[in-house]
Motif scaffolding. Structure first.
Motif, PDB file in Angstrom:
ATOM      1  N   ILE A 100       0.867  -1.176   0.000  1.00 36.75           N
ATOM      2  CA  ILE A 100       0.000   0.000   0.000  1.00 36.75           C
ATOM      3  C   ILE A 100       0.904   1.227   0.000  1.00 36.75           C
ATOM      4  O   ILE A 100       1.818   1.327   0.829  1.00 36.75           O
ATOM      5  N   GLY A 101       0.649   2.137  -0.939  1.00 39.79           N
ATOM      6  CA  GLY A 101       1.532   3.284  -1.066  1.00 39.79           C
ATOM      7  C   GLY A 101       0.802   4.568  -1.365  1.00 39.79           C
ATOM      8  O   GLY A 101      -0.398   4.583  -1.648  1.00 39.79           O
ATOM      9  N   VAL A 102       1.558   5.663  -1.310  1.00 39.00           N
ATOM     10  CA  VAL A 102       1.023   6.998  -1.585  1.00 39.00           C
ATOM     11  C   VAL A 102       2.009   7.765  -2.450  1.00 39.00           C
ATOM     12  O   VAL A 102       3.205   7.450  -2.502  1.00 39.00           O
ATOM     13  N   LEU A 103       1.503   8.794  -3.127  1.00 35.32           N
ATOM     14  CA  LEU A 103       2.329   9.768  -3.837  1.00 35.32           C
ATOM     15  C   LEU A 103       2.137  11.117  -3.161  1.00 35.32           C
ATOM     16  O   LEU A 103       1.001  11.549  -2.922  1.00 35.32           O
ATOM     17  N   VAL A 104       3.243  11.760  -2.833  1.00 33.30           N
ATOM     18  CA  VAL A 104       3.224  13.034  -2.106  1.00 33.30           C
ATOM     19  C   VAL A 104       3.924  14.091  -2.953  1.00 33.30           C
ATOM     20  O   VAL A 104       4.991  13.831  -3.510  1.00 33.30           O
ATOM     21  N   PRO A 105       3.379  15.301  -3.073  1.00 37.70           N
ATOM     22  CA  PRO A 105       4.038  16.358  -3.848  1.00 37.70           C
ATOM     23  C   PRO A 105       5.425  16.664  -3.304  1.00 37.70           C
ATOM     24  O   PRO A 105       5.646  16.688  -2.093  1.00 37.70           O
ATOM     25  N   LEU A 106       6.358  16.892  -4.206  1.00 39.45           N
ATOM     26  CA  LEU A 106       7.731  17.182  -3.811  1.00 39.45           C
ATOM     27  C   LEU A 106       7.922  18.619  -3.358  1.00 39.45           C
ATOM     28  O   LEU A 106       9.054  19.058  -3.163  1.00 39.45           O
ATOM     29  N   GLU A 107       6.859  19.361  -3.213  1.00 45.99           N
ATOM     30  CA  GLU A 107       6.969  20.716  -2.696  1.00 45.99           C
ATOM     31  C   GLU A 107       7.522  20.706  -1.276  1.00 45.99           C
ATOM     32  O   GLU A 107       8.002  21.720  -0.782  1.00 45.99           O
ATOM     33  N   HIS A 108       7.455  19.561  -0.608  1.00 47.20           N
ATOM     34  CA  HIS A 108       7.852  19.495   0.798  1.00 47.20           C
ATOM     35  C   HIS A 108       9.259  18.924   0.981  1.00 47.20           C
ATOM     36  O   HIS A 108       9.602  18.473   2.059  1.00 47.20           O
ATOM     37  N   GLY A 109      10.098  18.921  -0.051  1.00 49.08           N
ATOM     38  CA  GLY A 109      11.471  18.478   0.117  1.00 49.08           C
ATOM     39  C   GLY A 109      11.800  17.248  -0.683  1.00 49.08           C
ATOM     40  O   GLY A 109      11.038  16.781  -1.523  1.00 49.08           O
ATOM     41  N   ARG A 110      12.986  16.683  -0.408  1.00 56.57           N
ATOM     42  CA  ARG A 110      13.514  15.582  -1.187  1.00 56.57           C
ATOM     43  C   ARG A 110      12.591  14.367  -1.217  1.00 56.57           C
ATOM     44  O   ARG A 110      12.533  13.642  -2.182  1.00 56.57           O
ATOM     45  N   MET A 111      11.907  14.105  -0.121  1.00 58.08           N
ATOM     46  CA  MET A 111      11.000  12.961  -0.041  1.00 58.08           C
ATOM     47  C   MET A 111       9.567  13.407   0.230  1.00 58.08           C
ATOM     48  O   MET A 111       8.712  12.589   0.530  1.00 58.08           O
ATOM     49  N   GLY A 112       9.310  14.696   0.133  1.00 56.75           N
ATOM     50  CA  GLY A 112       7.971  15.195   0.394  1.00 56.75           C
ATOM     51  C   GLY A 112       7.494  14.914   1.808  1.00 56.75           C
ATOM     52  O   GLY A 112       6.294  14.936   2.077  1.00 56.75           O
ATOM     53  N   ARG A 113       8.426  14.636   2.737  1.00 56.28           N
ATOM     54  CA  ARG A 113       8.091  14.228   4.116  1.00 56.28           C
ATOM     55  C   ARG A 113       7.158  13.009   4.114  1.00 56.28           C
ATOM     56  O   ARG A 113       6.345  12.815   5.026  1.00 56.28           O
ATOM     57  N   SER A 114       7.304  12.216   3.083  1.00 55.62           N
ATOM     58  CA  SER A 114       6.407  11.059   2.937  1.00 55.62           C
ATOM     59  C   SER A 114       6.575  10.056   4.066  1.00 55.62           C
ATOM     60  O   SER A 114       5.656   9.263   4.340  1.00 55.62           O
ATOM     61  N   TRP A 115       7.730  10.069   4.755  1.00 52.56           N
ATOM     62  CA  TRP A 115       7.937   9.113   5.847  1.00 52.56           C
ATOM     63  C   TRP A 115       6.913   9.286   6.975  1.00 52.56           C
ATOM     64  O   TRP A 115       6.724   8.390   7.785  1.00 52.56           O
ATOM     65  N   ARG A 116       6.252  10.438   7.012  1.00 50.09           N
ATOM     66  CA  ARG A 116       5.247  10.657   8.060  1.00 50.09           C
ATOM     67  C   ARG A 116       3.993   9.814   7.817  1.00 50.09           C
ATOM     68  O   ARG A 116       3.141   9.708   8.695  1.00 50.09           O
ATOM     69  N   HIS A 117       3.888   9.224   6.631  1.00 44.31           N
ATOM     70  CA  HIS A 117       2.798   8.291   6.354  1.00 44.31           C
ATOM     71  C   HIS A 117       3.234   6.839   6.593  1.00 44.31           C
ATOM     72  O   HIS A 117       2.402   5.933   6.524  1.00 44.31           O
ATOM     73  N   ALA A 118       4.528   6.616   6.844  1.00 41.58           N
ATOM     74  CA  ALA A 118       5.084   5.260   6.817  1.00 41.58           C
ATOM     75  C   ALA A 118       4.410   4.312   7.807  1.00 41.58           C
ATOM     76  O   ALA A 118       3.987   3.213   7.443  1.00 41.58           O
ATOM     77  N   GLU A 119       4.322   4.709   9.051  1.00 38.83           N
ATOM     78  CA  GLU A 119       3.811   3.793  10.070  1.00 38.83           C
ATOM     79  C   GLU A 119       2.346   3.421   9.803  1.00 38.83           C
ATOM     80  O   GLU A 119       1.957   2.256   9.924  1.00 38.83           O
ATOM     81  N   THR A 120       1.543   4.399   9.416  1.00 37.75           N
ATOM     82  CA  THR A 120       0.135   4.113   9.134  1.00 37.75           C
ATOM     83  C   THR A 120       0.000   3.220   7.904  1.00 37.75           C
ATOM     84  O   THR A 120      -0.849   2.312   7.874  1.00 37.75           O
ATOM     85  N   LEU A 121       0.828   3.447   6.889  1.00 36.38           N
ATOM     86  CA  LEU A 121       0.778   2.599   5.701  1.00 36.38           C
ATOM     87  C   LEU A 121       1.129   1.149   6.050  1.00 36.38           C
ATOM     88  O   LEU A 121       0.522   0.206   5.525  1.00 36.38           O
ATOM     89  N   LYS A 122       2.085   0.969   6.937  1.00 36.76           N
ATOM     90  CA  LYS A 122       2.442  -0.384   7.351  1.00 36.76           C
ATOM     91  C   LYS A 122       1.262  -1.041   8.077  1.00 36.76           C
ATOM     92  O   LYS A 122       0.964  -2.225   7.859  1.00 36.76           O
ATOM     93  N   GLU A 123       0.592  -0.275   8.926  1.00 33.34           N
ATOM     94  CA  GLU A 123      -0.573  -0.825   9.637  1.00 33.34           C
ATOM     95  C   GLU A 123      -1.695  -1.158   8.663  1.00 33.34           C
ATOM     96  O   GLU A 123      -2.355  -2.210   8.791  1.00 33.34           O
ATOM     97  N   LEU A 124      -1.926  -0.286   7.689  1.00 32.78           N
ATOM     98  CA  LEU A 124      -2.956  -0.550   6.686  1.00 32.78           C
ATOM     99  C   LEU A 124      -2.631  -1.793   5.874  1.00 32.78           C
ATOM    100  O   LEU A 124      -3.522  -2.603   5.566  1.00 32.78           O
TER     101      LEU A 124
END
Length: 566
Positions: A100-124
């Motif tokens: 399960i994954g997401v796409l995050v706009p790169l306006e928020h840096g090198r990784m779009g701060r996408s790691w802030r979704h990581a734990e919830t994505l693992k639970e999902l």
């Protein structure tokens, strides 16, 4: 060390992290007939998901691990997928695998701060394994974090001091010099869960002194490809961290002629695979903005040396149980790599080894203010660092010129000058400590201190080269003032009689003075003037960033009335 004005560099760690909005969410299932298939997704208008995320979010070899986090880049978005793999006797292949994954706009840096979704994505993902056909939780997550029309990347309000609305390349704005992960924080904060910098200290211990030549390759904006086995989360974090460590601050950019904000960072591409070969082939070229750092589990990319400049071969998983420590192998691209990889790759210098030892000692000092590692672990690491100089596959041996120089100095001074070398190494230790801890010795978390260390090293390198360039140019102008009048008139007449294109060539030759880098300059930059690789590094730096030729001057001593250089 040259006085540098460098702003504090601290990792973004707010107490209550806010997950960024997502442009897409997707579910990829493993089908034993079709392979990985996109079975469900939601996205905003204009974002392609189908035919893309199946390959990018599930690199080769994931079937060998239970869980993983995979980062990748797709157009203007950073992708993150959480992969899970569980035994299932009722399944055709006795396993269930999905992501399960997401796409995050790169306006928020090198990784779009996408790691802030990581734990919830693992639970999902774990919950989805128990109920494959139920996507209610995914729908709710999409509704909660979906990107609103006014938040579209093309419409996001940008700070003119931080971003440039110029044309993007591979989803990155040209002007952003630093990720949002280098903003100010207080020393008592800790890193948010799954922040890539959480593995920075582990990367330091893994690479040892080799971290410094890898960092220098990043400063030269080389195309760096990291080959690893699954899981890939650690390698993705390494991609991020290497890009952060080699960033150039806005305060340093004015030192570089014709530099722009797109040159301030090495572009991280994160996970790439066979499907990305076409894109990697297009990355070939010259200039600072052509560099990148990426990781892959597809060994076939390593056999194509035209795709990269520097190849990093990570240790195999079984190396964790080896009798002796196994380091990554760093090799330069060459046609021979299509047949075999060299047993010995790029090596650290003697100065790198000493700096690494100082870094470990500084980290041990910082650990006293944190949840410290065990004394046994720290002592073991420090013990290992002291033996690095004896590893000829890891560290360059002392050059014959350095041995000859030190021997001659000792002989000429009847053995009294050895103390001078000890004093120089003590000065190195104090300098390295100040670079890590700051001049005021302020306590901060280790990851922040390491980022600050490398940014200060970068500032010192660019400042020293800029000073050497100015010194060379001033010296050339001074020489011109003392030329004989007849010579000046002859040159003036020659230029006046020349055609325009010849005049431009003469001016170019005149301006193209060779930049002289002294032994003192090398010391100022924390480099080893005795090392051929460090000399080559400086020459490449001057050529890449200043467009000039350079030469590193050797150390000179006087003995019996003679000046001897090495």
């Amino acid at each position: 060390m040259t006085d540098q004005t460098v702003p504090p560099l601290k990792l973004d760690t707010s107490g209550e992290p806010i997950a960024p909005p997502i442009a897409a969410i997707f579910l990829v299932n493993f089908d034993h007939r079709k392979g990985y298939t996109l079975t469900w997704h939601r996205s905003v208008d204009g974002v392609q998901v189908e035919g893309v995320v199946e390959c990018k979010s599930l690199p080769s070899g994931l079937h060998n691990v239970g869980e993983d986090l995979v980062y990748f880049i797709h157009d203007e978005y950073a992708g993150l997928s959480a992969f899970v793999n569980r035994p299932d006797e009722q399944s055709d292949r006795a396993v269930r695998m999905l992501a399960i994954g997401v796409l995050v706009p790169l306006e928020h840096g090198r990784m779009g701060r996408s790691w802030r979704h990581a734990e919830t994505l693992k639970e999902l993902a774990r919950a989805q394994l128990e109920s494959l056909g139920n996507t209610t939780a995914l729908e709710e997550y999409w509704e909660k974090y979906r990107l609103k029309p006014e938040e579209q990347p093309s419409q996001v309000s940008q700070d003119p001091a931080d971003d440039d609305t110029s044309e993007r390349r591979n989803g990155y704005t040209k002007a952003r010099a630093m990720s949002s992960a280098t903003t100010f924080i207080s020393s008592h904060h800790s890193l948010t869960p799954h922040h890539p910098a959480l593995t920075l200290i582990d990367s330091i211990k893994l690479f040892g002194p080799l971290l410094f030549p890898l960092y220098r390759a990043a400063l030269l904006r080389k195309r760096i490809l990291i080959v690893t086995d699954a899981p890939v989360e650690f390698a993705c974090n390494l991609v991020y961290n290497l890009s952060i460590l080699s960033s150039i601050s806005y305060s340093t950019l004015p030192l570089i002629p014709k530099a722009n904000s797109s040159d301030a960072k090495l572009r991280p591409l994160f996970t790439v695979g066979v499907m990305d070969i076409g894109q990697l082939e297009q990355e070939r070229g010259t200039g600072a903005s052509q560099g990148f750092v990426a990781c892959t589990t597809d060994d076939v990319l390593a056999s194509k040396p035209d795709l990269y400049d520097v190849l990093v071969l990570m240790p195999k998983s079984e190396a964790d149980h080896a009798a002796t420590k196994v380091f990554p192998r760093i090799v330069l691209s060459s046609p021979e790599l299509t047949k075999a990889f060299p047993k010995i790759g790029i090596r650290a210098t003697q100065r790198d080894c000493r700096r690494f030892s100082h870094l470990l000692q500084g980290l041990r000092h910082l650990e006293r203010d944190e949840v410290a590692a065990s004394d046994e672990e720290t002592s073991s690491v420090l013990s290992d660092s002291s033996s690095y100089t004896l590893d000829k596959e890891l560290v360059e041996p002392s050059s014959w010129s350095r041995v000859a120089y030190t021997s001659l100095v000792w002989w000429a001074s009847a053995g009294d000058r050895r103390a001078g070398f000890a004093e120089n190494e003590e000065n190195e230790s104090e300098t390295d400590r100040a670079l890590l801890l700051g001049e005021d010795g302020e306590s901060q978390i280790r990851e922040v201190a390491v980022v600050a260390l490398f940014h200060r090293i970068t500032a010192a390198i660019f400042q020293t080269i800029a000073d050497a360039t100015a010194r060379t140019d001033d010296s050339g102008q001074s020489d011109e003032r003392y030329h004989d009048d007849s010579d000046d008139n002859e040159v003036a007449n020659t230029v006046a009689d020349s055609r325009p294109e010849e005049t431009q060539a003469l001016v170019a030759v005149k301006d193209e003075q060779e930049v002289a880098i002294s032994h003192e300059d090398m010391v100022e930059m924390g480099l080893d003037s005795w090392s051929v690789s460090d000399r080559k590094f400086v020459e490449e730096m001057v050529h890449l960033w200043w467009g000039r030729r350079s030469v590193v001057r050797s150390e000179v001593i006087e003995c019996c009335g003679l000046r001897l250089g090495f």
